[in-house]
Design a protein around this motif. Structure first.
Motif, PDB file in Angstrom:
ATOM      1  N   TYR A  88     -29.999  75.767 100.540  1.00  0.00           N
ATOM      2  CA  TYR A  88     -31.094  76.107  99.639  1.00  0.00           C
ATOM      3  C   TYR A  88     -32.220  75.093  99.851  1.00  0.00           C
ATOM      4  CZ  TYR A  88     -29.790  79.853  96.411  1.00  0.00           C
ATOM      5  OH  TYR A  88     -29.523  81.074  95.850  1.00  0.00           O
ATOM      6  N   ASP A  89     -33.469  75.558  99.710  1.00  0.00           N
ATOM      7  CA  ASP A  89     -34.563  74.603  99.702  1.00  0.00           C
ATOM      8  C   ASP A  89     -34.538  73.843  98.376  1.00  0.00           C
ATOM      9  OD1 ASP A  89     -35.633  76.329  97.805  1.00  0.00           O
ATOM     10  OD2 ASP A  89     -37.355  76.927  99.013  1.00  0.00           O
ATOM     11  N   LYS A  90     -35.394  72.837  98.251  1.00  0.00           N
ATOM     12  CA  LYS A  90     -35.299  71.978  97.069  1.00  0.00           C
ATOM     13  C   LYS A  90     -35.742  72.677  95.783  1.00  0.00           C
ATOM     14  CE  LYS A  90     -39.740  69.640  97.863  1.00  0.00           C
ATOM     15  NZ  LYS A  90     -40.373  68.339  98.153  1.00  0.00           N
ATOM     16  N   SER A  91     -36.392  73.837  95.906  1.00  0.00           N
ATOM     17  CA  SER A  91     -36.762  74.610  94.715  1.00  0.00           C
ATOM     18  C   SER A  91     -35.636  75.532  94.261  1.00  0.00           C
ATOM     19  CB  SER A  91     -38.015  75.442  94.998  1.00  0.00           C
ATOM     20  OG  SER A  91     -37.715  76.517  95.885  1.00  0.00           O
ATOM     21  N   LEU A  92     -34.560  75.634  95.070  1.00  0.00           N
ATOM     22  CA  LEU A  92     -33.433  76.540  94.811  1.00  0.00           C
ATOM     23  C   LEU A  92     -33.875  78.008  94.768  1.00  0.00           C
ATOM     24  CD1 LEU A  92     -31.284  74.652  92.127  1.00  0.00           C
ATOM     25  CD2 LEU A  92     -31.081  74.627  94.605  1.00  0.00           C
ATOM     26  N   GLN A  93     -34.935  78.323  95.484  1.00  0.00           N
ATOM     27  CA  GLN A  93     -35.436  79.690  95.518  1.00  0.00           C
ATOM     28  C   GLN A  93     -35.186  80.381  96.857  1.00  0.00           C
ATOM     29  OE1 GLN A  93     -36.746  81.208  92.703  1.00  0.00           O
ATOM     30  NE2 GLN A  93     -35.981  79.294  91.818  1.00  0.00           N
ATOM     31  N   ASN A  94     -35.117  79.615  97.937  1.00  0.00           N
ATOM     32  CA  ASN A  94     -35.011  80.205  99.274  1.00  0.00           C
ATOM     33  C   ASN A  94     -33.899  79.543 100.066  1.00  0.00           C
ATOM     34  OD1 ASN A  94     -37.596  81.822  99.096  1.00  0.00           O
ATOM     35  ND2 ASN A  94     -38.420  79.753  98.844  1.00  0.00           N
ATOM     36  N   ILE A  95     -33.238  80.344 100.883  1.00  0.00           N
ATOM     37  CA  ILE A  95     -32.219  79.821 101.787  1.00  0.00           C
ATOM     38  C   ILE A  95     -32.878  79.546 103.130  1.00  0.00           C
ATOM     39  CG2 ILE A  95     -30.120  80.405 103.054  1.00  0.00           C
ATOM     40  CD1 ILE A  95     -29.162  81.845 100.558  1.00  0.00           C
ATOM     41  N   ILE A  96     -32.658  78.334 103.645  1.00  0.00           N
ATOM     42  CA  ILE A  96     -33.329  77.888 104.862  1.00  0.00           C
ATOM     43  C   ILE A  96     -32.285  77.476 105.906  1.00  0.00           C
ATOM     44  CG2 ILE A  96     -35.398  77.177 103.613  1.00  0.00           C
ATOM     45  CD1 ILE A  96     -34.384  74.293 103.712  1.00  0.00           C
ATOM     46  N   PRO A  97     -32.697  77.378 107.177  1.00  0.00           N
ATOM     47  CA  PRO A  97     -31.748  77.009 108.237  1.00  0.00           C
ATOM     48  C   PRO A  97     -31.187  75.599 108.064  1.00  0.00           C
ATOM     49  CG  PRO A  97     -33.715  78.036 109.168  1.00  0.00           C
ATOM     50  CD  PRO A  97     -34.017  77.751 107.723  1.00  0.00           C
ATOM     51  N   ALA A  98     -29.991  75.416 108.590  1.00  0.00           N
ATOM     52  CA  ALA A  98     -29.392  74.084 108.712  1.00  0.00           C
ATOM     53  C   ALA A  98     -28.746  74.060 110.102  1.00  0.00           C
ATOM     54  CB  ALA A  98     -28.395  73.818 107.601  1.00  0.00           C
ATOM     55  N   ILE A  99     -27.399  74.146 110.181  1.00  0.00           N
ATOM     56  CA  ILE A  99     -26.772  74.251 111.497  1.00  0.00           C
ATOM     57  C   ILE A  99     -27.124  75.587 112.151  1.00  0.00           C
ATOM     58  CG2 ILE A  99     -24.551  74.494 112.672  1.00  0.00           C
ATOM     59  CD1 ILE A  99     -23.444  72.333 110.917  1.00  0.00           C
ATOM     60  N   ALA A 100     -27.241  76.631 111.342  1.00  0.00           N
ATOM     61  CA  ALA A 100     -27.683  77.932 111.853  1.00  0.00           C
ATOM     62  C   ALA A 100     -29.206  77.958 111.913  1.00  0.00           C
ATOM     63  CB  ALA A 100     -27.176  79.052 110.960  1.00  0.00           C
ATOM     64  N   THR A 101     -29.735  78.428 113.039  1.00  0.00           N
ATOM     65  CA  THR A 101     -31.190  78.476 113.199  1.00  0.00           C
ATOM     66  C   THR A 101     -31.769  79.806 112.738  1.00  0.00           C
ATOM     67  OG1 THR A 101     -30.934  79.250 115.485  1.00  0.00           O
ATOM     68  CG2 THR A 101     -31.120  76.860 115.127  1.00  0.00           C
ATOM     69  N   GLU A 102     -30.984  80.865 112.835  1.00  0.00           N
ATOM     70  CA  GLU A 102     -31.425  82.187 112.384  1.00  0.00           C
ATOM     71  C   GLU A 102     -30.199  83.060 112.153  1.00  0.00           C
ATOM     72  OE1 GLU A 102     -32.912  84.808 115.807  1.00  0.00           O
ATOM     73  OE2 GLU A 102     -33.392  82.766 116.525  1.00  0.00           O
ATOM     74  N   TRP A 103     -30.398  84.164 111.453  1.00  0.00           N
ATOM     75  CA  TRP A 103     -29.283  85.057 111.146  1.00  0.00           C
ATOM     76  C   TRP A 103     -29.801  86.462 110.870  1.00  0.00           C
ATOM     77  CZ3 TRP A 103     -30.754  80.787 108.398  1.00  0.00           C
ATOM     78  CH2 TRP A 103     -31.399  81.006 107.181  1.00  0.00           C
ATOM     79  N   SER A 104     -28.892  87.415 110.992  1.00  0.00           N
ATOM     80  CA  SER A 104     -29.218  88.811 110.707  1.00  0.00           C
ATOM     81  C   SER A 104     -28.021  89.457 110.042  1.00  0.00           C
ATOM     82  CB  SER A 104     -29.586  89.559 111.999  1.00  0.00           C
ATOM     83  OG  SER A 104     -28.503  89.524 112.922  1.00  0.00           O
ATOM     84  N   VAL A 105     -28.269  90.563 109.341  1.00  0.00           N
ATOM     85  CA  VAL A 105     -27.225  91.251 108.581  1.00  0.00           C
ATOM     86  C   VAL A 105     -27.145  92.700 109.041  1.00  0.00           C
ATOM     87  CG1 VAL A 105     -26.348  91.761 106.269  1.00  0.00           C
ATOM     88  CG2 VAL A 105     -27.846  89.791 106.616  1.00  0.00           C
ATOM     89  N   SER A 106     -25.930  93.197 109.232  1.00  0.00           N
ATOM     90  CA  SER A 106     -25.741  94.585 109.653  1.00  0.00           C
ATOM     91  C   SER A 106     -26.125  95.545 108.538  1.00  0.00           C
ATOM     92  CB  SER A 106     -24.282  94.823 110.054  1.00  0.00           C
ATOM     93  OG  SER A 106     -23.427  94.618 108.940  1.00  0.00           O
ATOM     94  N   ASP A 107     -26.355  96.787 108.891  1.00  0.00           N
ATOM     95  CA  ASP A 107     -26.780  97.787 107.917  1.00  0.00           C
ATOM     96  C   ASP A 107     -25.751  97.992 106.800  1.00  0.00           C
ATOM     97  OD1 ASP A 107     -29.124  98.174 109.280  1.00  0.00           O
ATOM     98  OD2 ASP A 107     -28.395  99.920 110.417  1.00  0.00           O
ATOM     99  N   ASP A 108     -24.470  97.818 107.130  1.00  0.00           N
ATOM    100  CA  ASP A 108     -23.434  98.020 106.109  1.00  0.00           C
ATOM    101  C   ASP A 108     -23.170  96.748 105.291  1.00  0.00           C
ATOM    102  OD1 ASP A 108     -22.048  96.409 107.870  1.00  0.00           O
ATOM    103  OD2 ASP A 108     -20.447  97.848 108.284  1.00  0.00           O
ATOM    104  N   MET A 109     -23.951  95.685 105.509  1.00  0.00           N
ATOM    105  CA  MET A 109     -23.868  94.430 104.759  1.00  0.00           C
ATOM    106  C   MET A 109     -22.544  93.689 104.968  1.00  0.00           C
ATOM    107  SD  MET A 109     -25.534  95.526 101.077  1.00  0.00           S
ATOM    108  CE  MET A 109     -24.905  94.037 100.310  1.00  0.00           C
TER     109      MET A 109
END
Length: 539
Positions: A88-109
C-alpha cells in the motif's frame, strides 16, 4: 450496590490511574512542540545518512516467522526485514509495486500474473550466502502462507505457477477481490526455503528476507536489533540500523523518550500523551486509527453461547461511561460496530441495533437464560493499560448489575493470543486493525473458516453471513457493490450480538524531534524505507 456507587467506583479507578501515570511520567517542558515535517521528503533540512533509530513497542513479539505472527508488534519488525510483492502507498489508498513490478488479472478473476524484479537478493543467513531471489522463492513463500498461516492470511490462494525466474501466476481457489490487499501483509513476505527448513521452528528467531534491514539479534523479552541491508534493491536506507525495544509500561516508554533512551514511542495513552506535549524536544503525532476495540464472548460454549446472556452483558455495561473511564485523554471515540468508521463498509444506521444501557432489562434477560443469580466467568486481556482499565470497569458493572463474578486474566501477547485463538477464553478483550477493505475485518473476524484463529476465537458461525462475505470478494471488484454486500453481512453479525465493540482508538506516537520522514499510519504499521519513505535522523 446502587448505580451512584458504581459511578463512584469508576471515578476512583480513573483517579487512581491518573495518579499512577502522573507519578511515573512527569514531563519537563511547558509548550507543545510541532514536527518539522511528517512527510518522507525530509522538509527543509537535507536528508542525512547514519545513526540508529530506537523504536519502543508496547508488547513483546513472540515469533518473527511470517506465517506465525499474530500481532502488529511482530509485523512491524517483519516488514522491515522482508518484502512483499506489492505494498500500500502511505495514504493506504493505492497498491503500488514492490518486488513485483507489474501485474494483470484474468477475466475470471482467478489468475494473477506478476512480473518480478531481477535485482533482489536475500540477506546472508546460515543456510544460504545472500543469493538472488527468484520466482521459485515467491511460489514457496506464498504457498507456505496459504497452507500454514496462523491467521489464514492467504486462504484464497490455491497454488502458484512459475513461468520464469521473473514471472509467476498466482491461481486462486475462487475469485477474490481482496487478493492484492492480502499480498501487502507482513504474513505474506518472501523468505528463502533454505533458511526456513534449516532453522525449522527457530526460523522466527533468525528471520531472513530481502528488505531494507537485516536481523542481527533477537534478544528475548528485550529487543530486536536490525542493521542496514547494503544489498537492498530499493533506495538505500538512511539509517545504519534500527532497534525495536520492548517496553510494555507506557509511562516508562514516555520517560524513555523524554530521556533519549528511545527515539519513537508507540501506542501512547493517558498521561504519557501530556508528557510528550510538554516537552520542547518531542513531537506528538496522532491519526484516526483503522481500529476496533472489543470484547469477544464465547459463542461455542459456556453461558455466553446463549444470545440472551450476550445481550444481558451488553445491556449491563454503560459503554459511554466505560469509554470515558478508559480513555481519559481522548485517545479514542465511542464504538458501536466491528468496523472502523474509516472503512468503506461502515454503516452508521446499524448503530441503533446495539442495546442501550439498561440494567433492569439485563437482569430479566439473564433470568430468562437460566442464570437468575449470575455466574462465574473470566476475561482474558493482554498487558496493555487500556485493556486492563476496560476489564476492571466492566468487572464492576457485571458484578453490580448481574451478580456475575468476572475474573481478570492478564498475560503477555503470545500467551493471550494462544488462549483466545483456541476458544479457551469465555471472554477476551483486544483490538483489531488492518486495511480499509472490510474483508480484513469481517472475513477475518466472522467467517466460519476463521474459527480457531485469533480473528474468530469466539466461534462465530452463520452460513448466511459466510455467503455474503464470500460474495463480496468473488462476484465483483466494484467497490460500491462490495460495500452493499458487506453492509448486509454486518447487519446479520450485529443482530447476533457476538461482542461489545466499545471504541475506535487513535494511533498516537511520540517522536524525538531529530527523527525525520517518519509516517504515522492509520493501520499502525511502521514502514521505515519504501519508494515513498526513507526515515533519517537529524544530528
Amino acid at each position: 450496590m446502587k448505580a451512584h456507587n458504581l459511578k463512584r467506583i469508576i471515578c476512583i479507578l480513573i483517579a487512581l490511574f491518573i495518579c499512577i501515570t502522573m507519578v511515573a511520567g512527569c514531563g519537563t517542558g511547558t509548550k507543545e512542540s510541532k514536527p518539522e515535517t511528517s512527510e518522507a521528503t525530509g522538509g527543509a533540512a537535507d536528508e542525512k545518512d547514519g545513526g540508529t533509530l530506537t523504536i519502543a513497542l508496547s508488547a513483546t513479539p513472540k515469533n518473527l516467522d511470517p506465517i506465525d505472527y499474530t500481532g502488529v508488534y511482530e509485523g512491524n519488525v517483519i516488514i522491515n526485514v522482508c518484502d512483499t510483492l506489492v505494498k500500500y502507498d502511505k495514504s493506504l489508498q493505492n497498491i503500488i509495486p514492490a518486488i513485483a513490478t507489474e501485474w494483470s488479472v484474468s477475466d475470471d478473476m482467478k489468475t494473477y500474473t506478476f512480473k518480478l524484479r531481477d535485482d533482489v537478493y536475500f540477506q546472508k543467513g546460515k543456510y544460504q550466502d545472500g543469493r538472488k531471489m527468484t520466482a521459485e522463492d515467491v511460489k514457496y513463500s506464498l504457498e507456505r502462507s496459504a497452507k500454514e498461516s496462523a491467521m489464514n492470511r492467504l486462504s484464497m490462494l490455491d497454488h502458484v505457477d512459475v513461468v520464469s525466474d521473473t514471472e509467476i501466476k498466482a491461481v486462486l481457489k475462487a475469485p477474490n477481490a481482496a487478493f492484492l490487499t492480502a499480498l501487502t501483509d507482513a504474513g505474506n513476505t518472501i523468505v528463502p526455503k533454505e533458511e526456513v527448513e534449516g532453522w525449522g521452528d527457530q526460523f522466527g528467531l533468525h528471520l531472513v528476507g530481502t528488505g531494507p534491514f537485516k536481523l542481527v539479534d533477537f534478544i528475548k523479552d528485550d529487543s530486536v536489533v536490525l542493521e542496514r541491508n547494503e544489498k537492498y534493491w530499493g533506495q538505500k536506507p538512511h539509517l545504519d540500523g534500527v532497534v525495536f525495544k520492548f517496553i510494555s509500561d507506557i509511562n516508562m516508554m514516555a520517560n524513555a523518550l523524554r530521556t533519549g533512551e528511545i527515539d519513537v514511542a508507540t501506542d501512547l495513552v493517558g498521561e504519557s500523551i501530556n508528557v510528550i506535549k510538554q516537552s520542547d524536544d518531542l513531537v506528538l503525532e496522532e491519526v484516526p486509527g483503522l481500529v476496533v476495540s472489543y470484547v469477544y464472548m464465547n459463542m461455542m460454549q459456556g453461558p455466553t453461547a446463549d444470545r440472551r446472556v450476550r445481550e444481558a452483558i451488553i445491556s449491563a455495561v454503560d459503554i459511554d461511561e466505560m469509554v470515558k473511564g478508559i480513555y481519559t485523554w481522548g485517545e479514542a471515540q465511542r464504538g458501536y460496530l466491528p468496523l472502523p468508521p474509516g472503512s468503506w463498509g461502515y454503516d452508521p444506521s446499524l448503530e441503533s441495533l446495539i442495546p442501550a444501557y439498561n440494567p433492569e432489562k439485563a437482569k430479566q434477560l439473564l433470568t430468562e437464560a437460566g442464570y437468575p443469580n449470575g455466574f462465574e466467568t473470566e476475561i482474558h486481556v493482554g498487558n496493555k493499560p487500556a485493556r486492563m482499565k476496560m476489564s476492571t470497569i466492566m468487572q464492576n458493572y457485571l458484578k453490580q448489575n448481574l451478580n456475575i463474578d468476572m475474573k481478570i486474566q492478564v498475560s503477555e501477547w503470545g500467551t493471550f493470543s494462544d488462549i483466545a485463538s483456541k476458544g479457551k477464553a469465555p471472554l477476551y478483550g483486544m483490538s483489531w486493525t488492518w486495511y480499509p477493505d472490510p474483508y480484513f475485518f469481517l472475513n477475518q473476524m466472522f467467517h466460519s473458516s476463521q474459527i480457531g484463529s485469533l480473528g474468530n476465537g469466539q466461534g462465530f458461525n452463520n452460513p448466511e453471513v459466510d455467503k455474503l462475505l464470500d460474495d463480496a470478494v468473488t462476484t465483483t471488484v466494484d467497490i460500491n457493490e462490495r460495500a452493499a454486500l458487506y453492509k448486509k453481512a454486518l447487519k446479520l453479525i450485529v443482530e447476533e450480538l457476538p461482542q461489545i465493540d466499545y471504541a475506535h482508538e487513535k494511533v498516537i506516537y511520540g517522536l524525538n524531534k531529530n527523527v525525520q520522514g517518519f509516517v504515522v499510519s492509520p493501520d499502525n504499521q511502521i514502514n521505515l524505507v519504501t519508494s515513498e519513505i526513507n526515515v533519517w535522523k537529524q544530528k
